[in-house]
Design an enzyme around this catalytic site. Structure first.
Site, short mmCIF file in Angstrom:
data_model
loop_
_atom_site.label_atom_id
_atom_site.label_comp_id
_atom_site.label_asym_id
_atom_site.label_seq_id
_atom_site.Cartn_x
_atom_site.Cartn_y
_atom_site.Cartn_z
N ASP A 31 -4.81 -9.64 -10.01
CA ASP A 31 -4.92 -8.28 -9.51
C ASP A 31 -6.02 -8.21 -8.44
O ASP A 31 -7.08 -8.81 -8.60
CB ASP A 31 -5.23 -7.31 -10.65
CG ASP A 31 -4.92 -5.87 -10.26
OD1 ASP A 31 -3.93 -5.31 -10.78
OD2 ASP A 31 -5.66 -5.31 -9.43
N ILE A 32 -5.74 -7.46 -7.38
CA ILE A 32 -6.70 -7.35 -6.27
C ILE A 32 -7.97 -6.60 -6.70
O ILE A 32 -9.03 -6.80 -6.12
CB ILE A 32 -5.99 -6.69 -5.06
CG1 ILE A 32 -6.65 -7.07 -3.75
CG2 ILE A 32 -5.91 -5.19 -5.19
CD1 ILE A 32 -5.80 -6.71 -2.52
N GLY A 92 0.49 6.52 -15.04
CA GLY A 92 -0.56 5.79 -14.33
C GLY A 92 -0.05 4.71 -13.38
O GLY A 92 -0.84 3.92 -12.86
N GLN A 93 1.26 4.68 -13.15
CA GLN A 93 1.80 3.64 -12.26
C GLN A 93 1.48 3.97 -10.81
O GLN A 93 1.65 5.11 -10.37
CB GLN A 93 3.33 3.55 -12.46
CG GLN A 93 3.95 2.36 -11.72
CD GLN A 93 5.43 2.18 -12.06
OE1 GLN A 93 6.00 2.96 -12.83
NE2 GLN A 93 6.04 1.17 -11.48
N HIS A 99 5.97 -4.30 -13.15
CA HIS A 99 5.06 -5.43 -13.36
C HIS A 99 4.32 -5.22 -14.67
O HIS A 99 4.11 -4.09 -15.10
CB HIS A 99 4.05 -5.56 -12.21
CG HIS A 99 3.27 -4.30 -11.97
ND1 HIS A 99 3.80 -3.25 -11.24
CD2 HIS A 99 2.05 -3.90 -12.37
CE1 HIS A 99 2.92 -2.26 -11.19
NE2 HIS A 99 1.84 -2.63 -11.89
N HIS A 101 0.69 -5.97 -16.58
CA HIS A 101 -0.71 -6.41 -16.46
C HIS A 101 -1.04 -7.26 -17.68
O HIS A 101 -0.62 -6.95 -18.80
CB HIS A 101 -1.66 -5.21 -16.51
CG HIS A 101 -1.54 -4.25 -15.38
ND1 HIS A 101 -2.48 -4.15 -14.39
CD2 HIS A 101 -0.59 -3.32 -15.10
CE1 HIS A 101 -2.13 -3.19 -13.54
NE2 HIS A 101 -0.99 -2.66 -13.94
P1 5GP Z 1 -0.05 0.01 -11.65
O1 5GP Z 1 -1.00 1.17 -11.77
O2 5GP Z 1 1.07 0.32 -10.70
O3 5GP Z 1 0.41 -0.48 -12.99
O4 5GP Z 1 -0.93 -1.16 -11.09
C1 5GP Z 1 -0.83 -1.69 -9.80
C2 5GP Z 1 -1.86 -2.77 -9.69
O5 5GP Z 1 -1.59 -3.52 -8.52
C3 5GP Z 1 -3.31 -2.24 -9.56
O6 5GP Z 1 -4.09 -2.78 -10.63
C4 5GP Z 1 -3.75 -2.74 -8.20
O7 5GP Z 1 -5.11 -3.14 -8.18
C5 5GP Z 1 -2.80 -3.90 -7.92
N1 5GP Z 1 -2.51 -4.11 -6.52
C6 5GP Z 1 -2.19 -3.17 -5.61
N2 5GP Z 1 -1.97 -3.73 -4.41
C7 5GP Z 1 -2.16 -5.07 -4.57
C8 5GP Z 1 -2.07 -6.18 -3.68
O8 5GP Z 1 -1.79 -6.07 -2.48
N3 5GP Z 1 -2.31 -7.41 -4.19
C9 5GP Z 1 -2.64 -7.58 -5.53
N4 5GP Z 1 -2.86 -8.82 -5.93
N5 5GP Z 1 -2.72 -6.56 -6.38
C10 5GP Z 1 -2.49 -5.31 -5.91
#
Ligand code: 5GP
Ligand code: ZN
Length: 108
Positions: A31-32, A92-93, A99, A101
């Site tokens: 994760d970034i 929270g998406q 994906h 985590h």
């Molecule tokens: P969500 O809230 O959709 O479950 O989580 C999305 C996750 O993707 C976040 O934790 C965010 O930090 C990560 N993320 C967003 N953009 C990028 C990216 O360009 N590269 C990587 N490696 N992670 C990302």
């Protein structure tokens, strides 16, 4: 493939990201913005927006995603870990490409 989806861009190499695992169906990236010492994302190559959009045709893929979590966690020397799939804006998406985590090793 969705042209305006950040994870499709990573899957297709349009945006570079180090893959800690890849096969025909998934990529796994760190994760970034990590929220734990180990925080990676298991991302199916198939563009599906949310878990709500999955049906029985995605069953094998979803099973594969879940079974990769303990395998990759063990490779990172984690004896336990958390998994999370945020679903929908209210869930929270932020990135609308399904994906999972995986978090471990305590807080950053
Ligand atoms: P969500 O809230 O959709 O479950 O989580 C999305 C996750 O993707 C976040 O934790 C965010 O930090 C990560 N993320 C967003 N953009 C990028 C990216 O360009 N590269 C990587 N490696 N992670 C990302
Ligand atoms: Zn996508």
């Amino acid at each position: 493939m969705s042209t305006d989806c950040i994870f499709c861009k990573i899957v297709n190499g349009v945006i570079p990201a180090k893959r800690i695992y890849e096969d025909d169906d998934v990529i796994v990236i760190n994760d970034i913005k990590p929220m734990a010492k180990v925080h990676f994302l298991i991302v199916p190559k198939l563009h599906v927006e949310t878990l709500k959009d999955c049906d029985v045709t995605h069953q094998t893929l979803l099973g594969k995603v879940l079974l990769l979590a303990p395998k990759l966690a063990a490779e990172q020397s984690l004896s336990g870990f958390k998994t999370l799939i945020n679903t929908g804006r209210e869930g929270g998406q932020e990135v609308f490409h399904i994906h999972a985590h995986v978090f471990g090793g305590g807080k950053v």
